[in-house]
Motif scaffolding. Structure first.
Motif, PDB file in Angstrom:
ATOM      1  N   SER A  30      36.311  32.396  47.430  1.00 58.02           N
ATOM      2  CA  SER A  30      36.645  31.803  46.132  1.00 58.02           C
ATOM      3  C   SER A  30      37.624  32.658  45.342  1.00 58.02           C
ATOM      4  O   SER A  30      38.318  32.153  44.475  1.00 58.02           O
TER       5      SER A  30
ATOM      6  N   ASP B  65      30.361  30.782  47.830  1.00 55.58           N
ATOM      7  CA  ASP B  65      31.513  30.189  47.143  1.00 55.58           C
ATOM      8  C   ASP B  65      31.165  29.013  46.218  1.00 55.58           C
ATOM      9  O   ASP B  65      32.027  28.206  45.886  1.00 55.58           O
TER      10      ASP B  65
ATOM     11  N   VAL C 266      29.890  34.024  40.512  1.00 50.29           N
ATOM     12  CA  VAL C 266      29.769  33.756  41.943  1.00 50.29           C
ATOM     13  C   VAL C 266      29.057  34.953  42.566  1.00 50.29           C
ATOM     14  O   VAL C 266      29.557  36.083  42.506  1.00 50.29           O
TER      15      VAL C 266
ATOM     16  N   SER D 229      36.536  40.373  49.055  1.00 48.22           N
ATOM     17  CA  SER D 229      36.013  39.222  48.303  1.00 48.22           C
ATOM     18  C   SER D 229      34.677  39.575  47.652  1.00 48.22           C
ATOM     19  O   SER D 229      33.643  39.017  47.997  1.00 48.22           O
TER      20      SER D 229
ATOM     21  N   ASP E  59      31.692  39.764  44.812  1.00 43.01           N
ATOM     22  CA  ASP E  59      31.136  38.826  43.843  1.00 43.01           C
ATOM     23  C   ASP E  59      31.839  39.042  42.511  1.00 43.01           C
ATOM     24  O   ASP E  59      32.382  40.112  42.256  1.00 43.01           O
ATOM     25  N   TRP E  60      31.818  38.026  41.644  1.00 41.61           N
ATOM     26  CA  TRP E  60      32.551  38.151  40.383  1.00 41.61           C
ATOM     27  C   TRP E  60      31.869  37.423  39.235  1.00 41.61           C
ATOM     28  O   TRP E  60      31.076  36.518  39.439  1.00 41.61           O
TER      29      TRP E  60
ATOM     30  N   ASN F  19      30.446  35.435  47.114  1.00 41.82           N
ATOM     31  CA  ASN F  19      31.878  35.211  47.285  1.00 41.82           C
ATOM     32  C   ASN F  19      32.308  35.501  48.716  1.00 41.82           C
ATOM     33  O   ASN F  19      32.072  36.580  49.243  1.00 41.82           O
TER      34      ASN F  19
ATOM     35  N   SER G 215      29.857  28.364  42.354  1.00 39.85           N
ATOM     36  CA  SER G 215      29.689  29.136  41.126  1.00 39.85           C
ATOM     37  C   SER G 215      28.632  28.519  40.225  1.00 39.85           C
ATOM     38  O   SER G 215      28.272  27.348  40.362  1.00 39.85           O
TER      39      SER G 215
END
Length: 170
Positions: free
Chosen positions: A17, A110, A11, A25, A27-28, A14, A112
């Protein structure tokens, strides 16, 4: 072993999410270990190429057999580390061997970019950080075709009328 670890979800925009322990929040990136053994991430690295080549070392955490790990892609200032316009992620193991390259397309907030059970990537409207990915992963081309096939058309708009509120005609 090492070659089993895979990037399975990303993501880059973000907002809600996933939240980190500080309530932010960032990014991941999700990693999955489908093997039957725990795998230490010591020495593993994700190289991010979105114009500014950066690297993200993964520390000494382990991913349990069959488990997932979420890596926050944020710098010390807690700013977004992934480029929303798209980037290439490269996962390397502790010996520097390239395990995987993922070309992440432009993503909206949000949404992915996730791997399905067949190993193909597509857009996922309901991200699943740290868990198996949703069965509802759609290739971008299919989303674009749906949007183009939509029969709604804006025929007129009045954003600031002299009387009354703003309106659009469909």
């Amino acid at each position: 072993g090492a070659a089993q670890i895979r990037i399975t979800e990303v993501v880059s925009g973000n907002s809600a999410s996933l939240y980190d322990a500080a309530g932010g929040s960032p990014d991941w990136i999700e990693l999955h270990n489908p093997s039957g053994n725990d795998v230490s991430l010591d020495g593993y690295c994700i190289l991010m190429d979105d114009g500014a080549k950066r690297r993200c070392t993964l520390g000494s955490a382990s991913i349990p057999a069959g488990g997932y790990a979420v890596v926050y892609a944020a710098d010390a200032a807690r700013t977004a580390a992934l480029h929303r316009g798209g980037s290439t992620l490269r996962l390397t193991d502790n010996a520097g061997n390239m395990l995987q390259t993922v070309s992440v397309p432009r993503l909206f907030t949000d949404i992915s970019y996730a791997m399905d059970e067949r190993g193909r990537f597509g857009h996922c409207l309901s991200p699943t950080p740290g868990a198996p990915n949703s069965a509802e992963i759609t290739p971008f081309e299919a989303l674009e075709a749906r949007a183009q096939a939509a029969s709604l058309v804006i025929t007129e708009a009045m954003p600031a009328p002299s009387q009354g509120g703003a309106w659009i005609e469909l």
